[in-house]
Design an enzyme around this catalytic site. Structure first.
Site, PDB file in Angstrom:
ATOM      1  N   MET A 159       9.168 -52.694  44.506  1.00  0.00           N
ATOM      2  CA  MET A 159       8.509 -53.941  44.117  1.00  0.00           C
ATOM      3  C   MET A 159       7.775 -54.513  45.321  1.00  0.00           C
ATOM      4  O   MET A 159       6.603 -54.860  45.271  1.00  0.00           O
ATOM      5  CB  MET A 159       9.548 -54.981  43.658  1.00  0.00           C
ATOM      6  CG  MET A 159      10.423 -54.536  42.535  1.00  0.00           C
ATOM      7  SD  MET A 159      11.695 -55.781  42.149  1.00  0.00           S
ATOM      8  CE  MET A 159      13.140 -54.920  42.650  1.00  0.00           C
ATOM      9  N   GLU A 167      21.702 -56.528  39.138  1.00  0.00           N
ATOM     10  CA  GLU A 167      21.510 -56.324  40.576  1.00  0.00           C
ATOM     11  C   GLU A 167      22.210 -57.419  41.391  1.00  0.00           C
ATOM     12  O   GLU A 167      22.841 -57.159  42.410  1.00  0.00           O
ATOM     13  CB  GLU A 167      20.004 -56.336  40.869  1.00  0.00           C
ATOM     14  CG  GLU A 167      19.679 -56.154  42.330  1.00  0.00           C
ATOM     15  CD  GLU A 167      18.177 -56.006  42.576  1.00  0.00           C
ATOM     16  OE1 GLU A 167      17.388 -56.134  41.621  1.00  0.00           O
ATOM     17  OE2 GLU A 167      17.819 -55.782  43.747  1.00  0.00           O
TER      18      GLU A 167
END
Ligand SMILES: Cc1cc2nc3c(=O)[nH]c(=O)nc-3n(C[C@H](O)[C@H](O)[C@H](O)COP(=O)(O)OP(=O)(O)OC[C@H]3O[C@@H](n4cnc5c(N)ncnc54)[C@H](O)[C@@H]3O)c2cc1C
Length: 382
Positions: free
Chosen positions: A128, A247
């Protein structure tokens, strides 16, 4: 009676699973940690071995080659590494990537990647972050242009866990630069022999020395349109957001397990070390510091365990997962710092577990969404 940090979600089967995991971690991972830290990665063989023993993708359904367990099985593996300060193998990132496939991938994508991931034959990464943007994910500049039945990717990523060893990377791109969140998509890039793909530096960090956190470059990288995660453009941002609680909870579970390991190591150290004719453990200050640490860890254990139960039940919300990441990582930083102090000068030496845990702990407040972003997410739920 010694303090024991019991998990509310565990049972006899999970404890026997934990014994197998602990044996692997002790016998096959810990002895090679020093060389992995020098090399900057744990090597692919260790991944293959973990896969062979069934410790990877343990919460992925068996029909895709996974262990058919749930988040608790993943937690056992992450905890056993975290409590020994073994941070080179980012199995948690691998699992997060597996969940992108499971939750958002097409049937063909799940079948193509998940069994190989579970066997440890291929390692997953998710890219990302870019040199110019991290927290503000809508601002990614890596672009993927549709040309016939392919996408052509251009851009660069940085700080990518498993970046060197990864067999493929989920790349967060803009497929429509005129849009914000709905212009974001995730593309699967296989790393072997892909023209235009390059791993840059394996970054030199203050901690996580055995982890191959890397720069990645994409220069006209051509991937088939079938590599668009989920097969529909513009879903990337929403795919990312829906998997964030997983996460964040992983980070919380590892923070608490690391504190537990640090506490046990410190207890052993202060009982052995002598000063002024007594052990360091005999000083009231030491006992009070350890009492504070044990209290913080016990509170953390209760919170993290509740979150584990909630994620298994499918009820963990984003704000609570963010609280867990925030509180546990902040507490980890403070507790490890105090426990290091009790080691005196030895606490500053990397040959001591507590020193490695100290440097490794720092990033827990930064990755997986910086802690100020956690505060932002929590405050939005008020
Ligand atoms: C070891 C390591 C491993 C990583 N692994 C990966 C990985 O596998 N994949 C990946 O994509 N990324 C990964 N990252 C990147 C990580 O997720 C980012 O570093 C993190 O999201 C922060 O982004 P940034 O570094 O660009 O900081 P910035 O976004 O530039 O933030 C700088 C500061 O500004 C603050 N800030 C930013 N926005 C706000 C706001 N709205 N309100 C208040 N404060 C704000 C932040 O809290 C921070 O203190 C990793 C990073 C590290 C260090």
């Amino acid at each position: 009676m010694p303090l024991q940090f019991k998990r509310s979600w565990s049972d006899a089967d999970l404890e026997s699973y934990r014994d197998s995991v602990a044996r692997f971690v002790e016998a096959e991972m810990a002895p090679h940690d020093e060389e992995a830290r020098k090399r900057g990665n744990v090597g692919r063989e260790l991944w293959r071995r973990a896969g062979e023993l069934g410790f990877l993708c343990s919460d992925i359904p068996e029909e895709y080659g996974g262990g058919g367990g749930d988040f608790r099985h993943e937690t056992v593996f992450n905890e056993e590494m975290a409590r020994r300060g073994l941070t080179g193998m980012a199995a948690s990132v691998h699992s997060i990537v597996a969940h992108y496939f499971l939750n958002h991938g097409t049937q063909e994508q799940k079948q193509r990647y998940l069994p190989r991931m579970a066997r440890g034959e291929t390692i997953g990464a998710i890219a990302m972050t870019e040199p110019g943007t991290g927290s503000d994910l809508q601002g990614v500049r890596t672009r993927a242009d549709r040309v016939g039945d392919h996408y052509v990717i251009n851009g660069s990523k940085t700080f990518i866990s498993n970046g060197l060893l990864a067999g493929f990377v989920l790349v967060v791109c803009k497929t429509d630069t005129s849009k914000g969140a709905s212009g974001v998509s995730i593309l699967i890039v296989d790393t072997g022999n892909t023209e235009g793909f390059r791993v840059g530096r394996v970054l030199d960090k203050i901690g996580l020395k055995a982890q191959d956190t890397s720069e990645l470059f994409f220069d006209n990288v051509k991937v088939p349109a079938a590599n668009l995660l989920g097969g529909v453009e513009g879903k990337g941002f929403f795919q990312l957001m829906s998997d964030l609680p997983y996460e964040r909870l992983v980070i919380g579970t590892m923070a608490v397990a690391c504190m537990e390991g640090a506490y046990e190591a410190t207890l052993e150290y202060v009982r052995d070390r002598k000063a002024f004719g007594q052990t360091v453990a005999d000083f009231q200050n030491t006992r009070f510091k350890l009492a504070d640490a044990a209290t913080q860890i016990t509170v953390g254990r209760a919170f993290v365990d509740r979150c584990v139960e909630q994620i298994v039940a499918g009820t963990l919300d984003t704000a609570t997962a963010s609280m867990c990441k925030l509180w546990c990582s902040e507490t980890q930083g403070r507790v490890i710092d105090e426990l290091l102090q009790l080691h005196g000068g030895y606490g500053f030496m990397t040959e001591y577990l507590i020193a490695r845990m100290y440097t490794d702990a720092r990033v827990q407040r930064i990755y997986g969404g910086a802690n100020d972003i956690m505060r932002e997410v929590i405050s939005r739920a008020m």
